[in-house]
Scaffold this active site. Structure first.
Site, mmCIF file in Angstrom:
data_model
loop_
_atom_site.group_PDB
_atom_site.id
_atom_site.type_symbol
_atom_site.label_atom_id
_atom_site.label_comp_id
_atom_site.label_asym_id
_atom_site.label_seq_id
_atom_site.Cartn_x
_atom_site.Cartn_y
_atom_site.Cartn_z
ATOM 1 N N HIS A 178 1.051 -0.888 0.519
ATOM 2 C CA HIS A 178 -0.014 -0.032 -0.187
ATOM 3 C C HIS A 178 1.072 1.719 0.122
ATOM 4 O O HIS A 178 1.771 1.328 0.343
ATOM 5 C CB HIS A 178 -0.614 0.334 1.512
ATOM 6 C CG HIS A 178 -1.904 -0.814 1.427
ATOM 7 N ND1 HIS A 178 -1.854 -2.371 2.370
ATOM 8 C CD2 HIS A 178 -3.244 -1.309 0.828
ATOM 9 C CE1 HIS A 178 -2.505 -3.160 2.597
ATOM 10 N NE2 HIS A 178 -3.277 -2.108 1.396
ATOM 11 N N ASP A 204 2.427 1.654 3.533
ATOM 12 C CA ASP A 204 3.454 0.734 4.060
ATOM 13 C C ASP A 204 4.816 1.328 3.282
ATOM 14 O O ASP A 204 5.429 0.995 4.303
ATOM 15 C CB ASP A 204 3.423 -0.232 3.018
ATOM 16 C CG ASP A 204 1.794 -1.322 3.139
ATOM 17 O OD1 ASP A 204 1.876 -0.275 3.892
ATOM 18 O OD2 ASP A 204 1.524 -2.065 2.483
HETATM 19 C C1 XLS Z 1 -8.403 -6.947 3.923
HETATM 20 C C2 XLS Z 1 -7.550 -6.825 2.686
HETATM 21 C C3 XLS Z 1 -6.422 -6.407 2.832
HETATM 22 C C4 XLS Z 1 -5.705 -6.407 1.535
HETATM 23 C C5 XLS Z 1 -5.244 -5.077 0.314
HETATM 24 O O1 XLS Z 1 -8.904 -8.164 4.627
HETATM 25 O O2 XLS Z 1 -7.422 -8.353 2.532
HETATM 26 O O3 XLS Z 1 -5.214 -6.441 3.048
HETATM 27 O O4 XLS Z 1 -5.325 -7.429 0.727
HETATM 28 O O5 XLS Z 1 -5.294 -3.694 0.219
#
Ligand code: XLS
Ligand code: NI
Ligand code: NI
Length: 446
Positions: free
Chosen positions: A111, A114
């Site tokens: 993200h 991140d």
């Molecule tokens: C949350 C999601 C998230 C996505 C990316 O439950 O799995 O981690 O994969 O935003």
């Protein structure tokens, strides 16, 4: 501490075969081994996620961070408290790429927040992101790691408490649009194979205050703008929506694959956006993982997988590393039936348990997950032809009745034929025999 040696006690992970007792070796994942039409590496396209593995400090809703991640200010040791946010981000990135390289994972995902610390304004956040994207490009070049997907975090900051695209406040919609535009460009710059949109808080807590029709239209418009932007900047990766039925909201609009497909069709997006299926989300929606894959393959929107698992006793998105060869074999079977991955892959959207505080625990989690998926691939590849033949045989009677599906007979004609016809005898489902067949392949696939 030198960042290059964050995982100093672990060397490059190698394949040693099923009889190895070395816990820091692969027993099943043999990257270059050819299985049917491609190598294991090409089939599985493993990715490591930045957020749970490097940005998360081990905190949960009841307690503080436990993990040794010196770049996270909240981490117990406090080592990072003195670091400038951008220095902490560089340290984190060096450790992350050391991990990707030693593990031999061909891909990673992130993200925006991140990899780059948010600034005081959007403009400052955007500059931080640009700078970290340059650093990432250097690490990618040096290690040969590629980007499976980038994504935007439009759910953690308080401004997104009522969603991003579905927010009642258009100013928040604008902020989220700006963030996605920037992060999509960053993903493009790094040659990302996909871009994921998980509807973080796109849903509702109560219908008492929610105009569902309006919110869905806002989301449809938002996604159309993302598609337009993708083409405007020349990004050739795949756009993916990640379905999830609930959590953090009571009801998420991207409930499951079937719901997302209906939504895409309504907004004219079914040829532009595919799905990223997360195993734990499938469970939360009351479906099997392989059901979600089959639904996506049938609808022509299968994209990628977040390879994790839930826990039978805990009803939230636990993001465990996958441990069940049977569960994953059935999923891999549907992936093979769909022709395998194109731009997608198996992304470990997985979290260590909060007590796994040794640095090598992150390796054990990923090695186990990669071996489970590799073994599941072998099982799926070993049983697919036999299962498909049995499945085709079940429908064999239709070979004589192509007139029905081709639209050449009417309901009245079928009625009249049945007046003088015989009683149908039916076809055995053979479920127990097929379940035994699956067990035999699980036992023997090597
Ligand atoms: C949350 C999601 C998230 C996505 C990316 O439950 O799995 O981690 O994969 O935003
Ligand atoms: Ni999830
Ligand atoms: Ni996910």
């Amino acid at each position: 501490m030198s960042a290059e040696t964050f995982f100093a006690n672990v060397d490059k992970i190698r394949y040693e075969g099923p009889d190895s007792d070395n816990p820091l070796a692969f027993r099943w994942y043999d990257a270059d081994r050819v299985v049917r039409d491609r190598t294991m590496a090409e089939h599985l396209r493993f990715g490591v996620c930045y957020w749970h593995s490097f940005a998360w400090d081990g905190s949960d809703i009841f307690g503080a961070g436990t993990l040794d991640r010196p770049w996270n200010p909240a981490t117990a040791s406090g080592a990072a408290a003195a670091l400038e946010p951008m220095d902490a981000a560089r340290l984190k990135m060096a450790a992350a790429f050391e991990f990707f390289e030693k593990l031999g994972a061909p891909f990673f995902s992130f993200h925006d927040i991140d990899i780059a610390p948010p600034g005081k304004t959007f403009a400052e956040s955007a500059r931080n992101l640009d700078e970290m994207i340059d650093v990432a490009a250097g690490h990618m070049e040096r290690t040969g790691t590629n980007l499976l997907w980038g994504t935007t975090n439009a759910f953690s900051h308080p401004r997104f408490m009522a969603g991003a695209a579905t927010n009642p406040d258009p100013a928040v919609f604008q902020y989220a649009a700006a963030q996605v535009a920037r992060c999509l460009s960053a993903t493009h710059r790094l040659g990302g194979a996909n871009y994921v949109l998980w509807g973080g808080r796109e849903g509702y807590e109560t219908l008492l205050n929610t105009d569902m029709r309006r919110e869905l239209d806002q989301l449809g418009r938002f996604l159309n703008m993302v598609v337009e932007h993708k083409h405007a900047i020349g990004f050739e990766g795949t756009l993916l929506i990640e379905p999830k039925p609930m959590e953090p909201t009571k009801h998420q609009y991207d409930y499951d694959v079937a719901t997302v497909f209906a939504f895409l069709q309504r907004h004219g997006l079914e040829n532009e956006i595919k799905v990223n299926i997360e195993v734990n989300h499938a469970t939360l929606s009351g479906h099997d993982f392989h059901h979600e894959v089959a639904t996506a393959v049938n609808a022509g929107v299968f994209g990628s997988i977040d390879a994790n698992a839930g826990d039978d006793r805990l009803g939230w998105d636990l993001d465990r590393f996958p441990v069940s060869v049977e569960q994953m074999s059935l999923g891999m079977l549907e992936i093979l039936r769909g022709g395998g991955f194109t731009t997608g892959g198996l992304m470990f959207d997985t979290k260590l348990r909060r007590q796994s505080i040794e640095r090598d625990d992150l390796f054990h989690g990923h090695i186990g997950g990669m071996d489970v998926m590799a073994r599941s691939l072998l099982v799926a590849a070993s049983m697919i032809d036999e299962l498909d033949a049995r499945r085709d045989a079940r429908y064999a009677g239709w070979g004589q009745r192509t007139d029905i599906l081709e639209g050449n007979v009417t309901l009245q004609q079928l009625h009249d034929a049945q007046l003088t016809g015989t009683e149908p005898t039916g076809v055995s489902g053979r479920q127990e025999a097929l379940e035994n067949l699956v067990q035999r392949h699980i036992e023997r696939a090597r």
